[in-house]
Design a protein around this motif. Structure first.
Motif, PDB file in Angstrom:
ATOM      1  N   PHE A  97       0.811  -1.232   0.000  1.00  0.00           N
ATOM      2  CA  PHE A  97       0.000   0.000   0.000  1.00  0.00           C
ATOM      3  C   PHE A  97       0.840   1.276   0.000  1.00  0.00           C
ATOM      4  O   PHE A  97       0.380   2.331  -0.374  1.00  0.00           O
ATOM      5  CB  PHE A  97      -0.971  -0.053   1.194  1.00  0.00           C
ATOM      6  N   ASN A  98       2.109   1.150   0.470  1.00  0.00           N
ATOM      7  CA  ASN A  98       3.030   2.305   0.427  1.00  0.00           C
ATOM      8  C   ASN A  98       2.480   3.533   1.160  1.00  0.00           C
ATOM      9  O   ASN A  98       2.664   4.648   0.702  1.00  0.00           O
ATOM     10  CB  ASN A  98       3.368   2.683  -1.021  1.00  0.00           C
ATOM     11  N   LEU A  99       1.790   3.301   2.274  1.00  0.00           N
ATOM     12  CA  LEU A  99       1.323   4.435   3.089  1.00  0.00           C
ATOM     13  C   LEU A  99       2.408   4.802   4.099  1.00  0.00           C
ATOM     14  O   LEU A  99       3.233   3.972   4.469  1.00  0.00           O
ATOM     15  CB  LEU A  99       0.030   4.065   3.834  1.00  0.00           C
ATOM     16  N   PHE A 100       2.381   6.052   4.546  1.00  0.00           N
ATOM     17  CA  PHE A 100       3.302   6.477   5.619  1.00  0.00           C
ATOM     18  C   PHE A 100       2.713   6.019   6.949  1.00  0.00           C
ATOM     19  O   PHE A 100       1.636   6.484   7.346  1.00  0.00           O
ATOM     20  CB  PHE A 100       3.471   7.999   5.613  1.00  0.00           C
ATOM     21  N   PRO A 101       3.405   5.104   7.664  1.00  0.00           N
ATOM     22  CA  PRO A 101       2.803   4.519   8.875  1.00  0.00           C
ATOM     23  C   PRO A 101       2.583   5.526  10.007  1.00  0.00           C
ATOM     24  O   PRO A 101       1.717   5.332  10.849  1.00  0.00           O
ATOM     25  CB  PRO A 101       3.816   3.432   9.299  1.00  0.00           C
ATOM     26  N   HIS A 102       3.370   6.630  10.016  1.00  0.00           N
ATOM     27  CA  HIS A 102       3.262   7.601  11.117  1.00  0.00           C
ATOM     28  C   HIS A 102       2.186   8.653  10.847  1.00  0.00           C
ATOM     29  O   HIS A 102       1.895   9.483  11.714  1.00  0.00           O
ATOM     30  CB  HIS A 102       4.613   8.291  11.351  1.00  0.00           C
ATOM     31  N   LEU A 103       1.582   8.643   9.647  1.00  0.00           N
ATOM     32  CA  LEU A 103       0.534   9.610   9.311  1.00  0.00           C
ATOM     33  C   LEU A 103      -0.833   8.950   9.369  1.00  0.00           C
ATOM     34  O   LEU A 103      -0.974   7.752   9.110  1.00  0.00           O
ATOM     35  CB  LEU A 103       0.751  10.168   7.895  1.00  0.00           C
ATOM     36  N   THR A 104      -1.869   9.736   9.686  1.00  0.00           N
ATOM     37  CA  THR A 104      -3.234   9.201   9.674  1.00  0.00           C
ATOM     38  C   THR A 104      -3.681   8.971   8.225  1.00  0.00           C
ATOM     39  O   THR A 104      -3.033   9.434   7.275  1.00  0.00           O
ATOM     40  CB  THR A 104      -4.215  10.192  10.333  1.00  0.00           C
ATOM     41  N   ALA A 105      -4.797   8.284   8.075  1.00  0.00           N
ATOM     42  CA  ALA A 105      -5.369   8.059   6.737  1.00  0.00           C
ATOM     43  C   ALA A 105      -5.581   9.402   6.045  1.00  0.00           C
ATOM     44  O   ALA A 105      -5.224   9.587   4.872  1.00  0.00           O
ATOM     45  CB  ALA A 105      -6.685   7.292   6.852  1.00  0.00           C
ATOM     46  N   LEU A 106      -6.150  10.361   6.780  1.00  0.00           N
ATOM     47  CA  LEU A 106      -6.413  11.687   6.215  1.00  0.00           C
ATOM     48  C   LEU A 106      -5.109  12.350   5.750  1.00  0.00           C
ATOM     49  O   LEU A 106      -5.024  12.871   4.639  1.00  0.00           O
ATOM     50  CB  LEU A 106      -7.107  12.582   7.254  1.00  0.00           C
ATOM     51  N   GLU A 107      -4.085  12.291   6.603  1.00  0.00           N
ATOM     52  CA  GLU A 107      -2.800  12.920   6.260  1.00  0.00           C
ATOM     53  C   GLU A 107      -2.135  12.239   5.070  1.00  0.00           C
ATOM     54  O   GLU A 107      -1.492  12.883   4.244  1.00  0.00           O
ATOM     55  CB  GLU A 107      -1.876  12.906   7.492  1.00  0.00           C
ATOM     56  N   ASN A 108      -2.292  10.908   4.972  1.00  0.00           N
ATOM     57  CA  ASN A 108      -1.741  10.179   3.829  1.00  0.00           C
ATOM     58  C   ASN A 108      -2.373  10.637   2.515  1.00  0.00           C
ATOM     59  O   ASN A 108      -1.700  10.725   1.495  1.00  0.00           O
ATOM     60  CB  ASN A 108      -1.940   8.668   4.001  1.00  0.00           C
ATOM     61  N   VAL A 109      -3.673  10.928   2.560  1.00  0.00           N
ATOM     62  CA  VAL A 109      -4.365  11.373   1.338  1.00  0.00           C
ATOM     63  C   VAL A 109      -4.067  12.845   1.053  1.00  0.00           C
ATOM     64  O   VAL A 109      -4.101  13.291  -0.090  1.00  0.00           O
ATOM     65  CB  VAL A 109      -5.885  11.117   1.450  1.00  0.00           C
ATOM     66  N   MET A 110      -3.730  13.595   2.082  1.00  0.00           N
ATOM     67  CA  MET A 110      -3.429  15.028   1.920  1.00  0.00           C
ATOM     68  C   MET A 110      -2.020  15.292   1.384  1.00  0.00           C
ATOM     69  O   MET A 110      -1.801  16.261   0.664  1.00  0.00           O
ATOM     70  CB  MET A 110      -3.561  15.748   3.272  1.00  0.00           C
ATOM     71  N   ILE A 111      -1.063  14.434   1.731  1.00  0.00           N
ATOM     72  CA  ILE A 111       0.344  14.814   1.579  1.00  0.00           C
ATOM     73  C   ILE A 111       0.741  15.109   0.124  1.00  0.00           C
ATOM     74  O   ILE A 111       1.434  16.092  -0.160  1.00  0.00           O
ATOM     75  CB  ILE A 111       1.279  13.752   2.232  1.00  0.00           C
ATOM     76  N   GLY A 112       0.280  14.290  -0.813  1.00  0.00           N
ATOM     77  CA  GLY A 112       0.608  14.529  -2.222  1.00  0.00           C
ATOM     78  C   GLY A 112      -0.009  15.826  -2.729  1.00  0.00           C
ATOM     79  O   GLY A 112       0.613  16.578  -3.485  1.00  0.00           O
ATOM     80  N   GLN A 113      -1.228  16.086  -2.300  1.00  0.00           N
ATOM     81  CA  GLN A 113      -1.908  17.322  -2.710  1.00  0.00           C
ATOM     82  C   GLN A 113      -1.140  18.555  -2.223  1.00  0.00           C
ATOM     83  O   GLN A 113      -1.014  19.547  -2.936  1.00  0.00           O
ATOM     84  CB  GLN A 113      -3.312  17.377  -2.121  1.00  0.00           C
ATOM     85  N   ARG A 114      -0.626  18.445  -0.991  1.00  0.00           N
ATOM     86  CA  ARG A 114       0.107  19.584  -0.402  1.00  0.00           C
ATOM     87  C   ARG A 114       1.452  19.769  -1.092  1.00  0.00           C
ATOM     88  O   ARG A 114       1.807  20.851  -1.511  1.00  0.00           O
ATOM     89  CB  ARG A 114       0.328  19.349   1.105  1.00  0.00           C
ATOM     90  N   LYS A 115       2.212  18.651  -1.212  1.00  0.00           N
ATOM     91  CA  LYS A 115       3.599  18.757  -1.683  1.00  0.00           C
ATOM     92  C   LYS A 115       3.696  18.893  -3.194  1.00  0.00           C
ATOM     93  O   LYS A 115       4.567  19.593  -3.705  1.00  0.00           O
ATOM     94  CB  LYS A 115       4.400  17.523  -1.227  1.00  0.00           C
ATOM     95  N   VAL A 116       2.837  18.186  -3.918  1.00  0.00           N
ATOM     96  CA  VAL A 116       2.956  18.158  -5.380  1.00  0.00           C
ATOM     97  C   VAL A 116       2.043  19.197  -6.036  1.00  0.00           C
ATOM     98  O   VAL A 116       2.442  19.906  -6.949  1.00  0.00           O
ATOM     99  CB  VAL A 116       2.651  16.742  -5.932  1.00  0.00           C
ATOM    100  N   LEU A 117       0.793  19.273  -5.566  1.00  0.00           N
ATOM    101  CA  LEU A 117      -0.164  20.194  -6.185  1.00  0.00           C
ATOM    102  C   LEU A 117      -0.155  21.582  -5.541  1.00  0.00           C
ATOM    103  O   LEU A 117      -0.768  22.515  -6.060  1.00  0.00           O
ATOM    104  CB  LEU A 117      -1.591  19.613  -6.123  1.00  0.00           C
ATOM    105  N   GLY A 118       0.514  21.677  -4.370  1.00  0.00           N
ATOM    106  CA  GLY A 118       0.614  22.988  -3.712  1.00  0.00           C
ATOM    107  C   GLY A 118      -0.703  23.483  -3.133  1.00  0.00           C
ATOM    108  O   GLY A 118      -0.911  24.695  -2.979  1.00  0.00           O
TER     109      GLY A 118
END
Length: 288
Positions: A131-152
């Motif tokens: 699944f390649n999820l970040f284990p230290h982040l919540t489900a919500l944060e895992n779905v947010m991270i790409g949007q924040r870092k890549v899409l700004g």
């Protein structure tokens, strides 16, 4: 000790075809092989021409040609080692093709540099076996991270989109759970939500249910089915789930030995395979 390195032979392939000419040929070739409804003068979203991939001295893909249309669900079948996953990884540039062309919306992506690859992968979402999820982040944060870092996106925008996608995969009530607190099936559904939240042009699925316990497979397939039927998403799915392929695919592609052996409507490939290798593979699955 002297180790002899064998040099990879790079096959000679013709240049990529002119976009209009290719679209016309692909359109004619696709007739009767897909449930996709064509628009006038439509061009495929993905075009693969003469794709070859060799690892050390083992050819894994041999002159693969394939096109995928906007909103089409293409399911790729075949035995292990047939080159299915390697083809997906070449599309996403996780593997560098040895020779050949991959075009997205008529733009060649092979030969891209590191920065261009980042840009290209924004449009090519990938869901892996693990699944390649970040284990230290919540489900919500895992779905947010790409949007924040890549899409700004802002934190608020990313969180709203993440909740929308978690709701869609039936996990809004697990938004604050971390991956170790979720079942394998739930983690895979979070991974799908994460990929969809980026709004890619194409979603690539690499055997998304193969690492799951049998009772968790259905939940993931149901999410994928919903994306296919109600999301208008262009999808290339490598899977061994034959029921899903038969029901959901617009077109089934059978690969073996690094070659596209056969492709067509699911009912044609499953019930009237034209190639004896396809028939043997499907027959062995029915008996298993």
């Amino acid at each position: 000790m002297h180790v002899k390195h064998s040099k990879i032979e790079i096959p000679e392939v013709p240049p990529a075809m002119n976009a209009d000419e290719a679209a016309k040929i692909d359109f004619e070739h696709a007739q009767g092989t897909t449930r996709h409804t064509f628009l006038e003068n439509e061009h495929p979203v993905i075009r693969i021409e003469h794709l070859n991939k060799t690892f050390t001295d083992t050819p894994v893909l041999k002159d693969v040609n394939l096109e995928v249309w906007h909103g089409e669900v293409v399911v790729v079948l075949g035995p292990s080692g047939s080159g299915k996953s390697t083809m997906l990884r070449c599309i996403n540039l996780l593997e560098t093709p040895t020779a050949g062309h991959i075009l997205v919306d008529d733009e060649e992506i092979t030969g891209a540099n590191a920065k261009q690859k980042q840009e290209i992968r924004r449009n090519l979402g990938m869901v892996f076996q693990s699944f390649n999820l970040f284990p230290h982040l919540t489900a919500l944060e895992n779905v947010m991270i790409g949007q924040r870092k890549v899409l700004g996106k802002s934190k608020e925008e990313a969180a709203a989109e993440a909740m929308k996608q978690l709701e869609r995969v039936g996990l809004a009530d697990r938004a604050d759970y971390k991956p170790p607190q979720l079942s394998g099936g739930q983690q895979q559904r979070v991974a799908i939500a994460r990929a969809v939240a980026m709004h890619p042009k194409v979603l690539l699925f690499d055997e998304p249910t193969s690492a799951l316990d049998p009772e968790l497979v259905r939940g993931v397939l149901d999410v994928m089915r919903d994306l296919a039927e109600n999301g208008g998403m262009t999808m290339i799915v490598v899977t061994h789930e034959m029921g899903f392929a038969r029901d959901v695919a617009d077109r089934c592609v059978f690969m073996e030995g690094g070659v596209v052996v056969e492709q067509g409507l699911p009912e044609d490939v499953f019930d009237h395979p034209q190639n004896e290798r396809t028939a043997a593979f499907l027959g062995s699955i029915k008996e298993a």
